[in-house]
Design a protein around this motif. Structure first.
Motif, PDB file in Angstrom:
ATOM      1  N   ASN A 152      -7.130  11.280   8.868  1.00  0.00           N
ATOM      2  CA  ASN A 152      -5.935  11.502   8.062  1.00  0.00           C
ATOM      3  C   ASN A 152      -6.357  11.826   6.633  1.00  0.00           C
ATOM      4  O   ASN A 152      -6.714  10.943   5.871  1.00  0.00           O
ATOM      5  N   CYS A 153      -6.328  13.104   6.284  1.00  0.00           N
ATOM      6  CA  CYS A 153      -6.712  13.559   4.944  1.00  0.00           C
ATOM      7  C   CYS A 153      -5.593  14.411   4.375  1.00  0.00           C
ATOM      8  O   CYS A 153      -4.921  15.132   5.112  1.00  0.00           O
ATOM      9  N   GLY A 154      -5.418  14.331   3.069  1.00  0.00           N
ATOM     10  CA  GLY A 154      -4.399  15.141   2.428  1.00  0.00           C
ATOM     11  C   GLY A 154      -4.516  15.062   0.921  1.00  0.00           C
ATOM     12  O   GLY A 154      -5.334  14.328   0.377  1.00  0.00           O
ATOM     13  N   ASP A 155      -3.638  15.813   0.242  1.00  0.00           N
ATOM     14  CA  ASP A 155      -3.674  15.806  -1.218  1.00  0.00           C
ATOM     15  C   ASP A 155      -2.505  15.050  -1.829  1.00  0.00           C
ATOM     16  O   ASP A 155      -2.363  14.996  -3.041  1.00  0.00           O
ATOM     17  N   SER A 156      -1.646  14.454  -0.999  1.00  0.00           N
ATOM     18  CA  SER A 156      -0.536  13.661  -1.526  1.00  0.00           C
ATOM     19  C   SER A 156      -0.309  12.436  -0.640  1.00  0.00           C
ATOM     20  O   SER A 156      -0.747  12.384   0.510  1.00  0.00           O
ATOM     21  N   PHE A 157       0.419  11.483  -1.185  1.00  0.00           N
ATOM     22  CA  PHE A 157       0.698  10.248  -0.463  1.00  0.00           C
ATOM     23  C   PHE A 157       1.796  10.420   0.591  1.00  0.00           C
ATOM     24  O   PHE A 157       2.086   9.492   1.329  1.00  0.00           O
ATOM     25  N   ALA A 158       2.403  11.594   0.657  1.00  0.00           N
ATOM     26  CA  ALA A 158       3.416  11.847   1.685  1.00  0.00           C
ATOM     27  C   ALA A 158       2.811  11.740   3.079  1.00  0.00           C
ATOM     28  O   ALA A 158       3.507  11.393   4.047  1.00  0.00           O
ATOM     29  N   LEU A 159       1.525  11.993   3.202  1.00  0.00           N
ATOM     30  CA  LEU A 159       0.827  11.867   4.484  1.00  0.00           C
ATOM     31  C   LEU A 159       0.917  10.442   5.026  1.00  0.00           C
ATOM     32  O   LEU A 159       1.105  10.238   6.218  1.00  0.00           O
ATOM     33  N   VAL A 160       0.812   9.445   4.150  1.00  0.00           N
ATOM     34  CA  VAL A 160       0.889   8.043   4.563  1.00  0.00           C
ATOM     35  C   VAL A 160       2.253   7.768   5.183  1.00  0.00           C
ATOM     36  O   VAL A 160       2.362   7.152   6.246  1.00  0.00           O
ATOM     37  N   ASP A 161       3.307   8.243   4.530  1.00  0.00           N
ATOM     38  CA  ASP A 161       4.661   8.051   5.033  1.00  0.00           C
ATOM     39  C   ASP A 161       4.857   8.712   6.396  1.00  0.00           C
ATOM     40  O   ASP A 161       5.474   8.141   7.287  1.00  0.00           O
ATOM     41  N   GLN A 162       4.301   9.906   6.578  1.00  0.00           N
ATOM     42  CA  GLN A 162       4.432  10.610   7.856  1.00  0.00           C
ATOM     43  C   GLN A 162       3.775   9.842   8.989  1.00  0.00           C
ATOM     44  O   GLN A 162       4.342   9.712  10.073  1.00  0.00           O
ATOM     45  N   VAL A 163       2.579   9.318   8.758  1.00  0.00           N
ATOM     46  CA  VAL A 163       1.870   8.587   9.810  1.00  0.00           C
ATOM     47  C   VAL A 163       2.577   7.274  10.130  1.00  0.00           C
ATOM     48  O   VAL A 163       2.704   6.898  11.294  1.00  0.00           O
ATOM     49  N   ILE A 164       3.081   6.586   9.114  1.00  0.00           N
ATOM     50  CA  ILE A 164       3.817   5.343   9.364  1.00  0.00           C
ATOM     51  C   ILE A 164       5.066   5.635  10.176  1.00  0.00           C
ATOM     52  O   ILE A 164       5.419   4.883  11.096  1.00  0.00           O
ATOM     53  N   ASN A 165       5.763   6.718   9.876  1.00  0.00           N
ATOM     54  CA  ASN A 165       6.961   7.095  10.641  1.00  0.00           C
ATOM     55  C   ASN A 165       6.632   7.420  12.088  1.00  0.00           C
ATOM     56  O   ASN A 165       7.415   7.121  12.989  1.00  0.00           O
ATOM     57  N   LYS A 166       5.478   8.053  12.344  1.00  0.00           N
ATOM     58  CA  LYS A 166       5.102   8.423  13.712  1.00  0.00           C
ATOM     59  C   LYS A 166       4.657   7.224  14.541  1.00  0.00           C
ATOM     60  O   LYS A 166       4.717   7.259  15.761  1.00  0.00           O
ATOM     61  N   THR A 167       4.189   6.160  13.881  1.00  0.00           N
ATOM     62  CA  THR A 167       3.722   4.980  14.590  1.00  0.00           C
ATOM     63  C   THR A 167       4.935   4.205  15.092  1.00  0.00           C
ATOM     64  O   THR A 167       5.704   3.663  14.302  1.00  0.00           O
ATOM     65  N   ASN A 168       5.103   4.146  16.408  1.00  0.00           N
ATOM     66  CA  ASN A 168       6.300   3.534  16.988  1.00  0.00           C
ATOM     67  C   ASN A 168       6.147   2.043  17.252  1.00  0.00           C
ATOM     68  O   ASN A 168       7.110   1.300  17.213  1.00  0.00           O
ATOM     69  N   LEU A 169       4.954   1.610  17.581  1.00  0.00           N
ATOM     70  CA  LEU A 169       4.759   0.226  17.969  1.00  0.00           C
ATOM     71  C   LEU A 169       4.787  -0.700  16.759  1.00  0.00           C
ATOM     72  O   LEU A 169       4.186  -0.418  15.736  1.00  0.00           O
ATOM     73  N   GLU A 170       5.493  -1.797  16.899  1.00  0.00           N
ATOM     74  CA  GLU A 170       5.451  -2.854  15.896  1.00  0.00           C
ATOM     75  C   GLU A 170       4.758  -4.030  16.552  1.00  0.00           C
ATOM     76  O   GLU A 170       5.377  -4.871  17.187  1.00  0.00           O
ATOM     77  N   THR A 171       3.440  -4.085  16.411  1.00  0.00           N
ATOM     78  CA  THR A 171       2.638  -5.051  17.153  1.00  0.00           C
ATOM     79  C   THR A 171       2.366  -6.343  16.397  1.00  0.00           C
ATOM     80  O   THR A 171       1.993  -7.333  17.010  1.00  0.00           O
ATOM     81  N   LEU A 172       2.535  -6.351  15.081  1.00  0.00           N
ATOM     82  CA  LEU A 172       2.204  -7.535  14.304  1.00  0.00           C
ATOM     83  C   LEU A 172       3.445  -8.363  13.993  1.00  0.00           C
ATOM     84  O   LEU A 172       4.466  -7.834  13.563  1.00  0.00           O
ATOM     85  N   THR A 173       3.316  -9.656  14.203  1.00  0.00           N
ATOM     86  CA  THR A 173       4.414 -10.570  13.892  1.00  0.00           C
ATOM     87  C   THR A 173       4.366 -10.917  12.403  1.00  0.00           C
ATOM     88  O   THR A 173       3.363 -10.690  11.722  1.00  0.00           O
ATOM     89  N   GLU A 174       5.433 -11.503  11.908  1.00  0.00           N
ATOM     90  CA  GLU A 174       5.507 -11.845  10.489  1.00  0.00           C
ATOM     91  C   GLU A 174       4.413 -12.835  10.059  1.00  0.00           C
ATOM     92  O   GLU A 174       3.778 -12.623   9.020  1.00  0.00           O
ATOM     93  N   PRO A 175       4.124 -13.909  10.838  1.00  0.00           N
ATOM     94  CA  PRO A 175       3.026 -14.788  10.416  1.00  0.00           C
ATOM     95  C   PRO A 175       1.668 -14.079  10.382  1.00  0.00           C
ATOM     96  O   PRO A 175       0.845 -14.350   9.506  1.00  0.00           O
ATOM     97  N   LEU A 176       1.445 -13.153  11.314  1.00  0.00           N
ATOM     98  CA  LEU A 176       0.187 -12.416  11.344  1.00  0.00           C
ATOM     99  C   LEU A 176       0.086 -11.462  10.152  1.00  0.00           C
ATOM    100  O   LEU A 176      -0.980 -11.320   9.545  1.00  0.00           O
ATOM    101  N   VAL A 177       1.203 -10.820   9.793  1.00  0.00           N
ATOM    102  CA  VAL A 177       1.227  -9.945   8.617  1.00  0.00           C
ATOM    103  C   VAL A 177       0.881 -10.746   7.362  1.00  0.00           C
ATOM    104  O   VAL A 177       0.080 -10.323   6.529  1.00  0.00           O
ATOM    105  N   LYS A 178       1.463 -11.942   7.256  1.00  0.00           N
ATOM    106  CA  LYS A 178       1.190 -12.790   6.087  1.00  0.00           C
ATOM    107  C   LYS A 178      -0.258 -13.258   6.065  1.00  0.00           C
ATOM    108  O   LYS A 178      -0.874 -13.334   5.005  1.00  0.00           O
ATOM    109  N   GLN A 179      -0.812 -13.555   7.236  1.00  0.00           N
ATOM    110  CA  GLN A 179      -2.203 -13.990   7.314  1.00  0.00           C
ATOM    111  C   GLN A 179      -3.141 -12.877   6.856  1.00  0.00           C
ATOM    112  O   GLN A 179      -4.076 -13.112   6.085  1.00  0.00           O
TER     113      GLN A 179
END
Length: 191
Positions: A152-179
């Motif tokens: 994932n390479c680009g010249d703007s941070f819009a690339l980050v938003d695009q990849v996050i939008n394409k990622t469908n799975l929400e695999t991490l729970t809230e306690p794991l995110v905090k950890q």
């Protein structure tokens, strides 16, 4: 730690400049920083359950931004070269006054090595596999040419938003995110 939605917009700065015969008040453009640009791009995608940590030292590597949320861990590495860049999977070149100069080691190879290292550290820390994605952003380059890049390479941070939008799975729970966020914030380098 920085909550993504807490960023406020910068107000324009007014500055007095002296002309030949009079003082004139000019409105200067507000200074922009990379954190503000990143937050602006991901504000709608990453809501309250996302956290962002800047300048995290993981092993020998300094990661510029680590985004942690239910979709995984996103590592954002900046390359601040202002020169034009031409990158393929095999080589990376920057333009200088003397012509094109080869870049060693290849930034994508370094990014992949860093991603594997972070994956293994987080697996040890959390006792389970954590999805880790990485980005290489060239925010200052005047021209970026990418050919058949597997990262994932680009010249703007819009690339980050695009990849996050394409990622469908929400695999991490809230306690794991905090950890994970706590683990990263303990290794934060304050500049």
């Amino acid at each position: 730690m920085l909550q993504v939605l807490t960023a406020t917009e910068k107000q324009p700065v007014k500055q007095q400049t002296k002309k030949l015969f009079r003082v004139k008040e000019e409105v200067m453009k507000a200074p922009t920083c990379y954190t503000d640009r990143l937050v602006e791009n991901i504000r709608q995608t990453c809501r309250f359950d996302w956290m962002m940590i800047e300048h995290v030292k993981l092993g020998d590597d300094l990661v510029h931004y680590v985004l942690v949320g239910p979709k995984g861990v996103f590592l954002i590495q900046l390359n601040r070269t202002p020169a034009p860049v031409h990158m393929t999977n095999r080589e990376c070149r920057t333009e200088t006054s003397m012509g094109w100069k080869q870049v060693y080691p290849h930034p994508v190879t370094e990014l992949e090595r860093m991603t594997k290292q972070v994956r293994s550290r987080l697996k040890k820390e959390c006792n389970q596999a954590i999805p880790v994605y990485s980005f290489l952003i060239f925010p200052e380059t005047e021209r970026l040419k990418l050919e058949r890049i597997k990262a994932n390479c680009g010249d703007s941070f819009a690339l980050v938003d695009q990849v996050i939008n394409k990622t469908n799975l929400e695999t991490l729970t809230e306690p794991l995110v905090k950890q994970i966020a706590y683990y990263c914030s303990e290794r934060q380098v304050h500049k």
